[in-house]
Design a protein around this motif. Structure first.
Motif, mmCIF file in Angstrom:
data_model
loop_
_atom_site.group_PDB
_atom_site.id
_atom_site.type_symbol
_atom_site.label_atom_id
_atom_site.label_comp_id
_atom_site.label_asym_id
_atom_site.label_seq_id
_atom_site.Cartn_x
_atom_site.Cartn_y
_atom_site.Cartn_z
ATOM 1 N N GLN A 244 62.208 18.027 7.727
ATOM 2 C CA GLN A 244 62.946 17.340 8.581
ATOM 3 C C GLN A 244 64.487 17.882 8.984
ATOM 4 O OE1 GLN A 244 62.196 14.079 9.467
ATOM 5 N NE2 GLN A 244 64.310 13.543 10.572
ATOM 6 N N SER A 245 64.913 18.582 7.818
ATOM 7 C CA SER A 245 66.438 19.212 8.219
ATOM 8 C C SER A 245 66.647 20.088 6.898
ATOM 9 C CB SER A 245 67.433 18.090 8.567
ATOM 10 O OG SER A 245 67.786 17.335 7.170
ATOM 11 N N ILE A 246 67.349 21.084 7.304
ATOM 12 C CA ILE A 246 67.802 21.963 6.369
ATOM 13 C C ILE A 246 69.445 22.113 6.602
ATOM 14 C CG2 ILE A 246 67.993 24.202 5.419
ATOM 15 C CD1 ILE A 246 64.905 24.733 6.175
ATOM 16 N N ASN A 247 70.341 21.970 5.596
ATOM 17 C CA ASN A 247 71.781 21.919 5.640
ATOM 18 C C ASN A 247 72.296 23.039 4.944
ATOM 19 O OD1 ASN A 247 72.282 19.525 7.427
ATOM 20 N ND2 ASN A 247 71.339 18.656 5.617
ATOM 21 N N VAL A 254 75.427 25.442 8.689
ATOM 22 C CA VAL A 254 74.291 25.483 9.789
ATOM 23 C C VAL A 254 73.339 24.272 9.490
ATOM 24 C CG1 VAL A 254 72.307 26.653 10.623
ATOM 25 C CG2 VAL A 254 74.496 28.087 9.934
ATOM 26 N N GLN A 255 73.094 23.655 10.364
ATOM 27 C CA GLN A 255 72.072 22.625 10.246
ATOM 28 C C GLN A 255 70.732 22.725 11.285
ATOM 29 O OE1 GLN A 255 72.894 18.323 11.462
ATOM 30 N NE2 GLN A 255 72.432 17.670 9.612
ATOM 31 N N LEU A 256 69.791 22.731 10.523
ATOM 32 C CA LEU A 256 68.343 22.954 10.986
ATOM 33 C C LEU A 256 67.756 21.588 11.189
ATOM 34 C CD1 LEU A 256 67.332 26.617 10.134
ATOM 35 C CD2 LEU A 256 68.624 25.987 12.185
ATOM 36 N N LYS A 257 67.161 21.282 12.266
ATOM 37 C CA LYS A 257 66.564 20.055 12.219
ATOM 38 C C LYS A 257 64.861 20.111 12.755
ATOM 39 C CE LYS A 257 70.029 16.549 12.480
ATOM 40 N NZ LYS A 257 70.269 15.154 13.014
ATOM 41 N N TYR A 258 63.977 19.289 12.476
ATOM 42 C CA TYR A 258 62.818 19.107 13.093
ATOM 43 C C TYR A 258 62.022 20.498 13.066
ATOM 44 C CZ TYR A 258 64.914 14.759 14.202
ATOM 45 O OH TYR A 258 65.777 13.703 14.074
ATOM 46 N N ILE A 259 61.740 21.294 12.033
ATOM 47 C CA ILE A 259 61.041 22.337 12.069
ATOM 48 C C ILE A 259 59.527 22.004 11.767
ATOM 49 C CG2 ILE A 259 60.533 24.516 10.581
ATOM 50 C CD1 ILE A 259 63.488 24.559 9.509
ATOM 51 N N THR A 260 58.650 22.546 12.849
ATOM 52 C CA THR A 260 57.260 22.165 12.681
ATOM 53 C C THR A 260 56.422 23.451 12.230
ATOM 54 O OG1 THR A 260 57.203 22.907 15.206
ATOM 55 C CG2 THR A 260 57.715 20.490 14.740
ATOM 56 N N GLY A 261 55.373 23.015 11.846
ATOM 57 C CA GLY A 261 54.487 24.021 11.450
ATOM 58 C C GLY A 261 53.308 23.959 12.216
ATOM 59 N N ALA A 262 52.350 24.991 11.821
ATOM 60 C CA ALA A 262 51.145 25.299 12.855
ATOM 61 C C ALA A 262 50.034 25.972 11.978
ATOM 62 C CB ALA A 262 51.455 26.018 14.147
ATOM 63 N N LEU A 263 48.912 25.580 12.306
ATOM 64 C CA LEU A 263 47.754 26.107 11.846
ATOM 65 C C LEU A 263 46.788 26.821 12.991
ATOM 66 C CD1 LEU A 263 46.589 23.865 9.006
ATOM 67 C CD2 LEU A 263 47.852 25.859 8.485
ATOM 68 N N PHE A 264 46.483 27.800 12.943
ATOM 69 C CA PHE A 264 45.949 28.186 14.380
ATOM 70 C C PHE A 264 44.723 29.241 14.076
ATOM 71 C CE2 PHE A 264 49.640 31.220 13.281
ATOM 72 C CZ PHE A 264 48.659 32.640 13.224
ATOM 73 N N ILE A 265 43.789 29.115 15.173
ATOM 74 C CA ILE A 265 42.676 30.387 15.360
ATOM 75 C C ILE A 265 42.528 30.948 16.721
ATOM 76 C CG2 ILE A 265 40.326 30.827 15.210
ATOM 77 C CD1 ILE A 265 40.144 28.138 13.250
ATOM 78 N N ASP A 266 42.966 32.275 16.764
ATOM 79 C CA ASP A 266 42.695 32.819 18.032
ATOM 80 C C ASP A 266 41.232 33.448 18.229
ATOM 81 O OD1 ASP A 266 45.340 32.026 18.820
ATOM 82 O OD2 ASP A 266 46.254 33.868 17.925
ATOM 83 N N ILE A 267 40.496 33.333 19.256
ATOM 84 C CA ILE A 267 39.304 33.990 19.219
ATOM 85 C C ILE A 267 39.061 34.603 20.609
ATOM 86 C CG2 ILE A 267 36.823 33.519 19.305
ATOM 87 C CD1 ILE A 267 37.438 31.097 17.660
ATOM 88 N N GLY A 268 38.575 35.975 20.806
ATOM 89 C CA GLY A 268 38.559 36.481 22.226
ATOM 90 C C GLY A 268 38.175 37.891 22.065
#
Length: 330
Positions: A244-247, A254-268
């Motif tokens: 949600q936030s880092i202060n 410094v205030q960082l808000k709304y850090i999102t995460g991701a899980l991924f697969i790349d194929i090709g």
């Protein structure tokens, strides 16, 4: 780096033109002044590039979400090889200077109805199909025809999660000689900061980079790891709210808000005709990358971090590859 552009959007038919002039050093090293070895001859793949050219653009929208782009692009590249001499860079007489001219008319169809979130698209579809042709004005010119298709879909789930999918593929065919084919370089990530590169394939395809295409993201792999005149790529990524936030108070607030995460697969894969099945235009091998990451919108740019393991779906590399990069999610 000098760039001057003008686009008129007053009427339904948009039109524009631009000019550019760039001079800089290129190398497969992270820094052209970095010594990987004490022997000066071991760090010789350095080039001084001068690029100049321009474009003319015509754009016609059929609706709010669809349009056709007609683009005429010209570029001249002069690539002078350098080597380190007495801690300075000097012209390398053992290697030839590269002079290339490329003229690229292209026609694109675009559909785009996406909605944007904090770090990238969250809902909708965006797609583009581009037909590219390079005419052979002289026997030495690179001449080819290519078709690229890129389709991206975003599903917003419960107003919190995003399932992003991208299917992209393309191929090129030479017009007058095989060595003028457009190449696709698969591997790496867009705007990768602390990048790594496949030095052997970089040097092999050096004269083709002016009219070829870097296909990203393909995480777990380095730039130029996989090359060919055809490519196919599937990216699937599940994005979720993470922090949600880092202060921070000290040494500076410094205030960082709304850090999102991701899980991924790349194929090709990117391949040449001899690497595909006899009856199907598909490659015999498929590669990939699996990993996780975080994204933070810092106001002036978006910082992304990905950690990926590469695979050929038979063997996994134990040591993962880290990617710090800039810009919105695909």
């Amino acid at each position: 780096n000098f760039y001057l552009g003008y686009i008129n959007s007053q009427y339904r038919l948009d039109y524009g033109l631009g000019l550019f002039y760039d001079r800089y050093y290129t190398s497969e090293y992270k820094s052209v002044y970095e010594d990987r070895n004490t022997n000066e001859n071991d760090s010789s793949r350095i080039y001084h590039d001068t690029k100049a050219g321009g474009f003319v653009l015509i754009r016609y929208p059929f609706s709010l979400f669809t349009r056709v782009d007609l683009n005429l692009f010209y570029q001249h590249l002069k690539r002078v090889p350098k080597y380190r001499k007495n801690s300075k860079l000097a012209d390398d007489p053992a290697r030839s200077t590269i002079n290339l001219n490329i003229t690229l008319p292209s026609l694109s169809y675009v559909f785009d109805n996406i909605l944007w979130g904090i770090t990238g698209p969250i809902n909708g579809i965006r797609s583009m199909a581009t037909l590219l042709y390079s005419p052979p004005f002289t026997p030495e010119d690179a001449s080819f025809i290519s078709l690229d298709v890129d389709i991206r879909s975003y599903l917003h789930i419960n107003r919190k999660f995003v399932w992003a999918n991208r299917l992209a593929f393309g191929f090129s065919e030479p017009i007058n000689r095989d060595e003028s084919e457009r190449q696709y370089f698969l591997g790496g990530n867009e705007n990768w900061i602390f990048w790594d590169i496949n030095s052997e394939l970089y040097e092999k395809n050096l004269s083709k980079t002016i009219y070829s295409s870097h296909v990203v993201p393909f995480r777990g792999w380095d730039y130029y790891d996989i090359t060919g005149v055809r490519y196919a790529l599937l990216n699937t990524e599940f994005r979720f709210p993470f922090i949600q936030s880092i202060n921070l108070v000290w040494p500076f607030p410094v205030q960082l808000k709304y850090i999102t995460g991701a899980l991924f697969i790349d194929i090709g894969n990117a391949w040449n005709p001899e690497d595909q099945f006899d009856k199907f235009p598909l490659p015999r091998k498929i590669f990939g990358g699996i990993g996780l990451g975080m994204r933070a919108n810092l106001g002036i740019f978006i910082l992304r971090y990905d950690l990926a393991w590469k695979t050929d779906w038979h063997v996994y590399i134990k040591e993962p590859q880290s990617y710090f990069s800039l810009g919105a999610d695909f």
